[in-house]
Write a protein that holds these residues in place. Structure first.
Motif, PDB file in Angstrom:
ATOM      1  N   GLY A   1     -24.940  73.202 -11.579  1.00 47.70           N
ATOM      2  CA  GLY A   1     -23.770  73.679 -11.772  1.00 47.70           C
ATOM      3  C   GLY A   1     -22.987  73.727 -10.382  1.00 47.70           C
ATOM      4  O   GLY A   1     -23.080  72.736  -9.788  1.00 47.70           O
ATOM      5  N   ASN A   2     -22.433  74.813  -9.754  1.00 41.75           N
ATOM      6  CA  ASN A   2     -21.960  74.845  -8.466  1.00 41.75           C
ATOM      7  C   ASN A   2     -22.785  75.504  -7.440  1.00 41.75           C
ATOM      8  O   ASN A   2     -22.463  75.922  -6.379  1.00 41.75           O
ATOM      9  N   GLU A   3     -24.125  75.845  -7.934  1.00 43.24           N
ATOM     10  CA  GLU A   3     -24.964  76.724  -7.020  1.00 43.24           C
ATOM     11  C   GLU A   3     -25.988  75.504  -6.373  1.00 43.24           C
ATOM     12  O   GLU A   3     -26.661  74.807  -6.883  1.00 43.24           O
ATOM     13  N   LYS A   4     -25.992  75.729  -5.090  1.00 39.83           N
ATOM     14  CA  LYS A   4     -26.880  74.939  -4.283  1.00 39.83           C
ATOM     15  C   LYS A   4     -28.174  75.222  -4.468  1.00 39.83           C
ATOM     16  O   LYS A   4     -28.739  76.638  -4.232  1.00 39.83           O
ATOM     17  N   VAL A   5     -29.116  74.507  -4.805  1.00 38.88           N
ATOM     18  CA  VAL A   5     -30.574  74.982  -4.749  1.00 38.88           C
ATOM     19  C   VAL A   5     -31.558  74.005  -4.049  1.00 38.88           C
ATOM     20  O   VAL A   5     -32.677  74.828  -3.726  1.00 38.88           O
ATOM     21  N   ALA A   6     -31.253  73.104  -3.322  1.00 42.08           N
ATOM     22  CA  ALA A   6     -32.269  72.673  -2.388  1.00 42.08           C
ATOM     23  C   ALA A   6     -31.352  71.606  -1.612  1.00 42.08           C
ATOM     24  O   ALA A   6     -30.173  71.104  -2.064  1.00 42.08           O
ATOM     25  N   THR A   7     -31.997  70.972  -0.410  1.00 42.46           N
ATOM     26  CA  THR A   7     -31.363  70.125   0.502  1.00 42.46           C
ATOM     27  C   THR A   7     -32.712  69.045   0.775  1.00 42.46           C
ATOM     28  O   THR A   7     -33.801  69.413   0.796  1.00 42.46           O
ATOM     29  N   TYR A   8     -32.192  67.958   0.785  1.00 37.74           N
ATOM     30  CA  TYR A   8     -32.999  66.778   0.879  1.00 37.74           C
ATOM     31  C   TYR A   8     -32.321  65.762   2.097  1.00 37.74           C
ATOM     32  O   TYR A   8     -31.770  64.855   1.719  1.00 37.74           O
ATOM     33  N   SER A   9     -32.396  66.349   3.501  1.00 38.07           N
ATOM     34  CA  SER A   9     -31.582  65.596   4.330  1.00 38.07           C
ATOM     35  C   SER A   9     -32.501  64.886   5.399  1.00 38.07           C
ATOM     36  O   SER A   9     -33.880  65.102   5.500  1.00 38.07           O
ATOM     37  N   VAL A  10     -31.992  64.000   6.271  1.00 40.88           N
ATOM     38  CA  VAL A  10     -32.415  63.373   7.012  1.00 40.88           C
ATOM     39  C   VAL A  10     -32.488  63.880   8.615  1.00 40.88           C
ATOM     40  O   VAL A  10     -31.223  64.407   8.904  1.00 40.88           O
ATOM     41  N   SER A  11     -33.576  63.890   9.259  1.00 40.56           N
ATOM     42  CA  SER A  11     -33.319  64.798  10.559  1.00 40.56           C
ATOM     43  C   SER A  11     -34.257  63.625  11.540  1.00 40.56           C
ATOM     44  O   SER A  11     -35.064  62.935  11.434  1.00 40.56           O
ATOM     45  N   GLN A  12     -33.804  64.009  13.008  1.00 40.75           N
ATOM     46  CA  GLN A  12     -34.307  63.132  14.066  1.00 40.75           C
ATOM     47  C   GLN A  12     -34.722  64.065  15.052  1.00 40.75           C
ATOM     48  O   GLN A  12     -34.186  65.191  15.321  1.00 40.75           O
ATOM     49  N   THR A  13     -35.846  63.761  15.530  1.00 39.38           N
ATOM     50  CA  THR A  13     -36.511  64.337  16.594  1.00 39.38           C
ATOM     51  C   THR A  13     -36.929  63.310  17.718  1.00 39.38           C
ATOM     52  O   THR A  13     -37.246  62.287  17.547  1.00 39.38           O
ATOM     53  N   THR A  14     -36.835  64.066  18.932  1.00 36.25           N
ATOM     54  CA  THR A  14     -37.095  63.198  20.279  1.00 36.25           C
ATOM     55  C   THR A  14     -38.506  63.935  20.774  1.00 36.25           C
ATOM     56  O   THR A  14     -38.304  65.037  21.054  1.00 36.25           O
ATOM     57  N   GLY A  15     -39.675  63.089  20.865  1.00 35.37           N
ATOM     58  CA  GLY A  15     -40.662  63.493  21.455  1.00 35.37           C
ATOM     59  C   GLY A  15     -41.000  62.763  22.657  1.00 35.37           C
ATOM     60  O   GLY A  15     -40.203  61.915  23.160  1.00 35.37           O
ATOM     61  N   LEU A  16     -42.051  63.148  23.481  1.00 41.83           N
ATOM     62  CA  LEU A  16     -42.381  62.634  24.681  1.00 41.83           C
ATOM     63  C   LEU A  16     -43.538  61.808  24.373  1.00 41.83           C
ATOM     64  O   LEU A  16     -44.755  62.373  23.838  1.00 41.83           O
TER      65      LEU A  16
ATOM     66  N   LEU B   1     -37.184  62.147  -5.573  1.00 41.65           N
ATOM     67  CA  LEU B   1     -36.999  60.897  -6.607  1.00 41.65           C
ATOM     68  C   LEU B   1     -35.462  61.170  -7.467  1.00 41.65           C
ATOM     69  O   LEU B   1     -34.856  60.113  -7.546  1.00 41.65           O
ATOM     70  N   ALA B   2     -35.279  62.201  -7.935  1.00 41.20           N
ATOM     71  CA  ALA B   2     -34.079  62.425  -8.790  1.00 41.20           C
ATOM     72  C   ALA B   2     -32.875  62.606  -8.020  1.00 41.20           C
ATOM     73  O   ALA B   2     -31.943  62.286  -8.220  1.00 41.20           O
ATOM     74  N   MET B   3     -32.848  63.134  -6.556  1.00 40.90           N
ATOM     75  CA  MET B   3     -31.799  62.795  -5.836  1.00 40.90           C
ATOM     76  C   MET B   3     -31.466  61.331  -5.050  1.00 40.90           C
ATOM     77  O   MET B   3     -30.483  61.056  -5.035  1.00 40.90           O
ATOM     78  N   GLY B   4     -32.694  60.654  -5.080  1.00 40.20           N
ATOM     79  CA  GLY B   4     -32.554  59.442  -4.459  1.00 40.20           C
ATOM     80  C   GLY B   4     -31.712  59.521  -3.072  1.00 40.20           C
ATOM     81  O   GLY B   4     -31.641  60.378  -2.192  1.00 40.20           O
ATOM     82  N   ASP B   5     -30.711  58.301  -3.040  1.00 41.46           N
ATOM     83  CA  ASP B   5     -29.822  58.187  -2.000  1.00 41.46           C
ATOM     84  C   ASP B   5     -28.484  58.489  -2.266  1.00 41.46           C
ATOM     85  O   ASP B   5     -27.465  58.209  -1.775  1.00 41.46           O
ATOM     86  N   MET B   6     -28.192  59.301  -3.547  1.00 42.70           N
ATOM     87  CA  MET B   6     -26.962  59.702  -4.076  1.00 42.70           C
ATOM     88  C   MET B   6     -26.415  60.912  -3.218  1.00 42.70           C
ATOM     89  O   MET B   6     -25.274  61.174  -3.361  1.00 42.70           O
ATOM     90  N   GLY B   7     -27.225  61.896  -2.561  1.00 45.20           N
ATOM     91  CA  GLY B   7     -26.677  62.952  -1.778  1.00 45.20           C
ATOM     92  C   GLY B   7     -27.930  63.603  -1.367  1.00 45.20           C
ATOM     93  O   GLY B   7     -29.215  63.480  -1.343  1.00 45.20           O
ATOM     94  N   ASP B   8     -27.517  64.451  -0.387  1.00 40.19           N
ATOM     95  CA  ASP B   8     -28.460  65.397   0.370  1.00 40.19           C
ATOM     96  C   ASP B   8     -28.481  66.823  -0.188  1.00 40.19           C
ATOM     97  O   ASP B   8     -29.370  67.566   0.331  1.00 40.19           O
TER      98      ASP B   8
END
Length: 275
Positions: A231-246, A219-226
């Motif tokens: 500071g300058n340290e990466k602590v988490a990612t919230y990214s979009v991924s796609q999968t192809t299934g059968l 919620l804090a990240m929203g659509d501002m970034g992933d």
């Protein structure tokens, strides 16, 4: 204990019960990329020293004359014009592999010992990166390991003595070894159940807190970034991924013969806490 992929019990079951771990996506990727990795490995050898070519007569399965217990299937063998031989092991990896992993070093030293090669070459790709590590032979290690393998084979395979149960990595093996009739009750020690209940409650509390924290962060990240930073340290990612299934249901309905030909059944046991 060296292999991250199988335990002694896994190996015993594969030899005595024909229970094998299924091919993983990573294994499939490695198989598909293997010819290209071997080509890059040969180019690498010739960049260092011209005169290398692949041995067209390299065996599909080789056995050591001195230690018949020792077999291996080489990915490729390169031969220099002066007669030197190099075992090539091709890998696809998701790590930087700044050093050759011990499990790969052991695999290559085993193969070098079986084939009598002068050295081995670990060749790997990680994305667009091509990584190589030269592995020297170790005659003492190979002799000692082959003798241990012979003793282990005689004890556990020929005499059918099941190894001690350790951390089994093959779920199909667990299901095959311990698959009672469904609905059968078994009495367990009450103290064991109490410890399990305490561990389960701790796990569920931690899981609940973790899910709540993830929701707050998202919620804090929203659509501002992933990428979340402090500071300058990466602590988490919230990214979009796609999968192809059968679409299994549609495939079975519209092409039942094709579905039956390519479908396979696997067995596993799932532990769920009931109290």
């Amino acid at each position: 204990g060296l292999s991250p992929f199988a335990t002694a019990l896994d190996i015993w079951a594969s030899k005595t019960m024909d229970v094998h771990a299924p091919e993983t996506p990573a294994m499939r990727v490695g198989t598909v990329l293997e010819p290209g990795i071997i080509t890059l490995a040969l180019e690498h050898l010739n960049e260092l020293e011209a005169g290398w070519e692949l041995d067209p007569d390299a065996p599909m399965l080789a056995r050591s004359e001195e230690h018949p217990i020792a077999l291996m299937s080489p990915d490729a063998v390169a031969v220099h014009e002066d007669g030197r031989r190099c075992l090539i092991e091709a890998k696809a990896t998701s790590t930087n592999m700044s050093e050759a992993p011990p499990t790969y070093v052991a695999q290559i030293r085993w193969g070098v010992g079986v084939l009598g090669c002068d050295f081995g070459l670990l060749a790997a790709v990680n994305g667009s990166r091509f990584i190589t590590h030269r592995v020297a032979p170790d005659d003492w290690w190979f002799k000692t390991t082959a003798e241990f393998a012979q003793e282990w084979w005689e004890r556990h395979i020929e005499n059918d003595e099941m190894p001690d149960i350790d951390v089994v990595k093959n779920e199909a093996l667990v299901a095959s070894l311990f698959a009672p009739e469904k609905g059968t009750r078994v009495e367990v020690p009450s103290e064991l159940a109490v410890r399990a209940k305490d561990a389960y409650d701790t796990y569920k509390a931690s899981e609940k807190a973790w899910n709540a924290s993830k929701a707050e962060m998202a919620l804090a990240m929203g659509d501002m970034g992933d990428i979340a930073t402090v500071g300058n340290e990466k602590v988490a990612t919230y990214s979009v991924s796609q999968t192809t299934g059968l679409d299994q249901k549609r495939l079975k309905a519209e092409h039942p013969g094709l579905w039956a030909e390519y479908s396979k059944t696997s067995q596993r046991r799932t532990f769920r806490w009931s109290k």
